[in-house]
Design a protein around this motif. Structure first.
Motif, PDB file in Angstrom:
ATOM      1  N   ILE A 112       3.013 -36.829 -27.891  1.00 24.89           N
ATOM      2  CA  ILE A 112       2.992 -38.185 -28.438  1.00 24.89           C
ATOM      3  C   ILE A 112       4.152 -39.022 -27.928  1.00 24.89           C
ATOM      4  CG2 ILE A 112       3.006 -39.543 -30.543  1.00 24.89           C
ATOM      5  CD1 ILE A 112       0.451 -37.955 -30.071  1.00 24.89           C
ATOM      6  N   LEU A 113       5.377 -38.522 -28.058  1.00 30.31           N
ATOM      7  CA  LEU A 113       6.547 -39.308 -27.655  1.00 30.31           C
ATOM      8  C   LEU A 113       6.553 -39.663 -26.163  1.00 30.31           C
ATOM      9  CD1 LEU A 113       9.511 -37.859 -29.765  1.00 30.31           C
ATOM     10  CD2 LEU A 113       8.082 -39.864 -30.201  1.00 30.31           C
ATOM     11  N   PRO A 114       6.244 -38.734 -25.258  1.00 29.18           N
ATOM     12  CA  PRO A 114       6.210 -39.127 -23.839  1.00 29.18           C
ATOM     13  C   PRO A 114       5.186 -40.213 -23.522  1.00 29.18           C
ATOM     14  CG  PRO A 114       6.340 -36.740 -24.019  1.00 29.18           C
ATOM     15  CD  PRO A 114       6.083 -37.268 -25.409  1.00 29.18           C
ATOM     16  N   LEU A 115       4.119 -40.314 -24.318  1.00 30.56           N
ATOM     17  CA  LEU A 115       3.107 -41.350 -24.101  1.00 30.56           C
ATOM     18  C   LEU A 115       3.432 -42.658 -24.822  1.00 30.56           C
ATOM     19  CD1 LEU A 115      -0.148 -39.202 -24.454  1.00 30.56           C
ATOM     20  CD2 LEU A 115       0.899 -40.051 -22.339  1.00 30.56           C
ATOM     21  N   SER A 116       4.540 -42.686 -25.545  1.00 38.02           N
ATOM     22  CA  SER A 116       4.851 -43.840 -26.399  1.00 38.02           C
ATOM     23  C   SER A 116       6.105 -44.578 -25.954  1.00 38.02           C
ATOM     24  CB  SER A 116       5.027 -43.370 -27.847  1.00 38.02           C
ATOM     25  OG  SER A 116       3.895 -42.669 -28.304  1.00 38.02           O
ATOM     26  N   MET A 117       6.441 -44.510 -24.686  1.00 38.91           N
ATOM     27  CA  MET A 117       7.643 -45.176 -24.192  1.00 38.91           C
ATOM     28  C   MET A 117       7.640 -46.689 -24.438  1.00 38.91           C
ATOM     29  SD  MET A 117       9.884 -43.102 -23.261  1.00 38.91           S
ATOM     30  CE  MET A 117      10.953 -44.343 -22.542  1.00 38.91           C
ATOM     31  N   PRO A 118       6.491 -47.392 -24.301  1.00 42.07           N
ATOM     32  CA  PRO A 118       6.525 -48.836 -24.558  1.00 42.07           C
ATOM     33  C   PRO A 118       6.955 -49.183 -25.981  1.00 42.07           C
ATOM     34  CG  PRO A 118       4.564 -48.266 -23.315  1.00 42.07           C
ATOM     35  CD  PRO A 118       5.193 -46.980 -23.721  1.00 42.07           C
ATOM     36  N   ILE A 119       6.386 -48.510 -26.981  1.00 38.39           N
ATOM     37  CA  ILE A 119       6.736 -48.849 -28.361  1.00 38.39           C
ATOM     38  C   ILE A 119       8.127 -48.339 -28.708  1.00 38.39           C
ATOM     39  CG2 ILE A 119       5.731 -46.780 -29.407  1.00 38.39           C
ATOM     40  CD1 ILE A 119       5.655 -50.395 -30.782  1.00 38.39           C
ATOM     41  N   LEU A 120       8.533 -47.204 -28.132  1.00 35.27           N
ATOM     42  CA  LEU A 120       9.887 -46.705 -28.367  1.00 35.27           C
ATOM     43  C   LEU A 120      10.921 -47.683 -27.808  1.00 35.27           C
ATOM     44  CD1 LEU A 120       9.468 -42.888 -27.563  1.00 35.27           C
ATOM     45  CD2 LEU A 120       9.514 -43.996 -29.802  1.00 35.27           C
ATOM     46  N   ALA A 121      10.656 -48.214 -26.620  1.00 33.70           N
ATOM     47  CA  ALA A 121      11.569 -49.193 -26.031  1.00 33.70           C
ATOM     48  C   ALA A 121      11.593 -50.486 -26.844  1.00 33.70           C
ATOM     49  CB  ALA A 121      11.163 -49.488 -24.590  1.00 33.70           C
ATOM     50  N   THR A 122      10.447 -50.885 -27.377  1.00 35.76           N
ATOM     51  CA  THR A 122      10.381 -52.105 -28.193  1.00 35.76           C
ATOM     52  C   THR A 122      11.193 -51.955 -29.471  1.00 35.76           C
ATOM     53  OG1 THR A 122       8.164 -52.571 -27.348  1.00 35.76           O
ATOM     54  CG2 THR A 122       8.822 -53.689 -29.370  1.00 35.76           C
ATOM     55  N   ILE A 123      10.992 -50.857 -30.190  1.00 35.26           N
ATOM     56  CA  ILE A 123      11.749 -50.619 -31.419  1.00 35.26           C
ATOM     57  C   ILE A 123      13.229 -50.448 -31.104  1.00 35.26           C
ATOM     58  CG2 ILE A 123      12.026 -49.076 -33.392  1.00 35.26           C
ATOM     59  CD1 ILE A 123       9.462 -50.776 -33.388  1.00 35.26           C
ATOM     60  N   GLY A 124      13.531 -49.779 -29.996  1.00 39.11           N
ATOM     61  CA  GLY A 124      14.926 -49.611 -29.603  1.00 39.11           C
ATOM     62  C   GLY A 124      15.605 -50.934 -29.319  1.00 39.11           C
ATOM     63  N   LEU A 125      14.889 -51.864 -28.683  1.00 39.63           N
ATOM     64  CA  LEU A 125      15.464 -53.179 -28.411  1.00 39.63           C
ATOM     65  C   LEU A 125      15.675 -53.963 -29.693  1.00 39.63           C
ATOM     66  CD1 LEU A 125      16.400 -55.179 -26.270  1.00 39.63           C
ATOM     67  CD2 LEU A 125      14.056 -56.029 -26.123  1.00 39.63           C
ATOM     68  N   PHE A 126      14.703 -53.924 -30.606  1.00 40.14           N
ATOM     69  CA  PHE A 126      14.878 -54.571 -31.910  1.00 40.14           C
ATOM     70  C   PHE A 126      16.115 -54.026 -32.620  1.00 40.14           C
ATOM     71  CE2 PHE A 126      10.069 -55.592 -32.515  1.00 40.14           C
ATOM     72  CZ  PHE A 126      10.223 -56.675 -31.681  1.00 40.14           C
ATOM     73  N   ALA A 127      16.241 -52.696 -32.625  1.00 44.54           N
ATOM     74  CA  ALA A 127      17.378 -52.073 -33.301  1.00 44.54           C
ATOM     75  C   ALA A 127      18.690 -52.424 -32.623  1.00 44.54           C
ATOM     76  CB  ALA A 127      17.186 -50.553 -33.339  1.00 44.54           C
ATOM     77  N   ALA A 128      18.703 -52.451 -31.297  1.00 42.04           N
ATOM     78  CA  ALA A 128      19.933 -52.758 -30.568  1.00 42.04           C
ATOM     79  C   ALA A 128      20.418 -54.165 -30.883  1.00 42.04           C
ATOM     80  CB  ALA A 128      19.700 -52.606 -29.063  1.00 42.04           C
ATOM     81  N   ILE A 129      19.505 -55.116 -30.945  1.00 37.03           N
ATOM     82  CA  ILE A 129      19.899 -56.493 -31.271  1.00 37.03           C
ATOM     83  C   ILE A 129      20.439 -56.570 -32.691  1.00 37.03           C
ATOM     84  CG2 ILE A 129      19.022 -58.837 -31.606  1.00 37.03           C
ATOM     85  CD1 ILE A 129      17.053 -58.310 -29.337  1.00 37.03           C
ATOM     86  N   GLY A 130      19.785 -55.879 -33.622  1.00 32.72           N
ATOM     87  CA  GLY A 130      20.245 -55.895 -35.002  1.00 32.72           C
ATOM     88  C   GLY A 130      21.618 -55.273 -35.174  1.00 32.72           C
ATOM     89  N   TYR A 131      21.840 -54.116 -34.567  1.00 28.34           N
ATOM     90  CA  TYR A 131      23.147 -53.460 -34.682  1.00 28.34           C
ATOM     91  C   TYR A 131      24.228 -54.244 -33.950  1.00 28.34           C
ATOM     92  CZ  TYR A 131      21.298 -49.211 -36.840  1.00 28.34           C
ATOM     93  OH  TYR A 131      20.744 -48.310 -37.708  1.00 28.34           O
ATOM     94  N   TRP A 132      23.893 -54.814 -32.811  1.00 31.04           N
ATOM     95  CA  TRP A 132      24.896 -55.549 -32.039  1.00 31.04           C
ATOM     96  C   TRP A 132      25.361 -56.805 -32.778  1.00 31.04           C
ATOM     97  CZ3 TRP A 132      27.508 -54.131 -27.796  1.00 31.04           C
ATOM     98  CH2 TRP A 132      28.262 -55.106 -27.145  1.00 31.04           C
TER      99      TRP A 132
END
Length: 297
Positions: free
Chosen positions: A189-209
């Motif tokens: 599942i995770l290897p096939l989900s890079m687009p959504i993982l990157a999207t959530i990661g970007l949302f989180a990065a902006i929030g934490y930053w």
């Protein structure tokens, strides 16, 4: 003459022109702010902003960086919380969203409803403060900047909808071969989900930053101040000095003044840089993950 081909070229030209104008509308304000950060404060007050530096001055950057380690320490705290927060957010969100996308999971609908309730209601500021300080004892700890923001209901639903678009046959065939749910989650599942993982990661990065409010509530030790909170304090102190400095005192200093405008735009340039550099690497995943996760399900 091929009118269809001519019409297609015209539409393509209009499309690229509109995209170019939109890009210019995004880039030009940032360029003006960058030039203002290198411009003398009196020049900004007299003639306003410009596309080019009229009177070169590094006073704003000197006030931010010279003679202090606070900014560098705040940068370190912000980078550390952002990296740790993104990793924790992606892991918790995906590990919660994947079971919700499995139709055979018991109590799946109840867990989904529980997640939805957190998007609509919250305990409020005072209960949150009491819980964090009296029961969890996370005040003046770097964990208070990481853990409370690690799981978000909106991100869970976004990732759950993306997982729902993956073929069920992948997991079923793996189960036939003897794979466990944990193996399926990590290896398929995770290897096939890079687009959504990157999207959530970007949302989180902006929030934490951009985090500063939790620092205001729970942090009193200067070594744990984030960059955004330190920038806010620096701007407030500069404005206070300018407002309280009398005309005679300013004349004694040769008419100099604390560059409040310069500090504001300089700190904006200092704080926004890393996020701007991060987005191009995640752009190819971001659009796909956002559209599929939001529409499907």
């Amino acid at each position: 003459m091929n009118y269809k081909s001519f019409g297609d070229r015209t539409m393509l030209f209009v499309f690229y022109l509109a995209i170019g104008l939109f890009a210019a509308m995004c880039v030009i304000p940032m360029w003006i702010a960058l030039m203002a950060s290198f411009t003398n404060e009196l020049e900004l007050i007299r003639n306003g902003y410009s596309l080019w530096v009229r009177s070169f001055d590094l006073t704003a950057y000197q006030l931010i960086f010279t003679g202090t380690t606070s900014v560098y320490r705040a940068y370190g705290v912000t980078v550390l919380t952002t990296i740790a927060g993104v990793i924790l957010t992606v892991f918790l969100t995906s590990s919660f969203a994947y079971p919700l996308s499995v139709k055979s999971l018991k109590y799946r609908n109840k867990l989904t409803f529980f997640c939805y309730v957190t998007m609509v209601f919250n305990g409020g500021l005072v209960p949150t403060y009491i819980l964090t300080t009296r029961f969890l004892h996370m005040q003046n700890s770097i964990w208070v900047l990481i853990i409370p923001a690690a799981l978000n209901g909106f991100n869970v639903f976004l990732m759950k909808n993306y997982f729902a678009t993956l073929p069920d046959a992948l997991a079923e065939s793996a189960k036939i071969d003897g794979a466990s749910e944990v193996y399926i989650y990590f290896k398929i599942i995770l290897p096939l989900s890079m687009p959504i993982l990157a999207t959530i990661g970007l949302f989180a990065a902006i929030g934490y930053w951009n985090e500063w409010f939790r620092v205001l509530l729970f942090i009193s030790e200067q070594k744990l101040f984030t960059l955004q909170f330190l920038i806010m304090r620096l701007q407030q102190q500069a404005e206070f000095l300018n407002s309280s400095l009398s005309a005679s005192a300013r004349a004694a200093l040769g008419g100099q003044m604390v560059p409040t405008i310069g500090i504001r735009v300089a700190t904006a340039m200092v704080s926004i840089g890393p996020i701007i550099l991060l987005y191009p690497f995640l752009q190819k995943y971001f659009i796909k993950g956002l559209t599929i996760g939001a529409v499907k399900g």
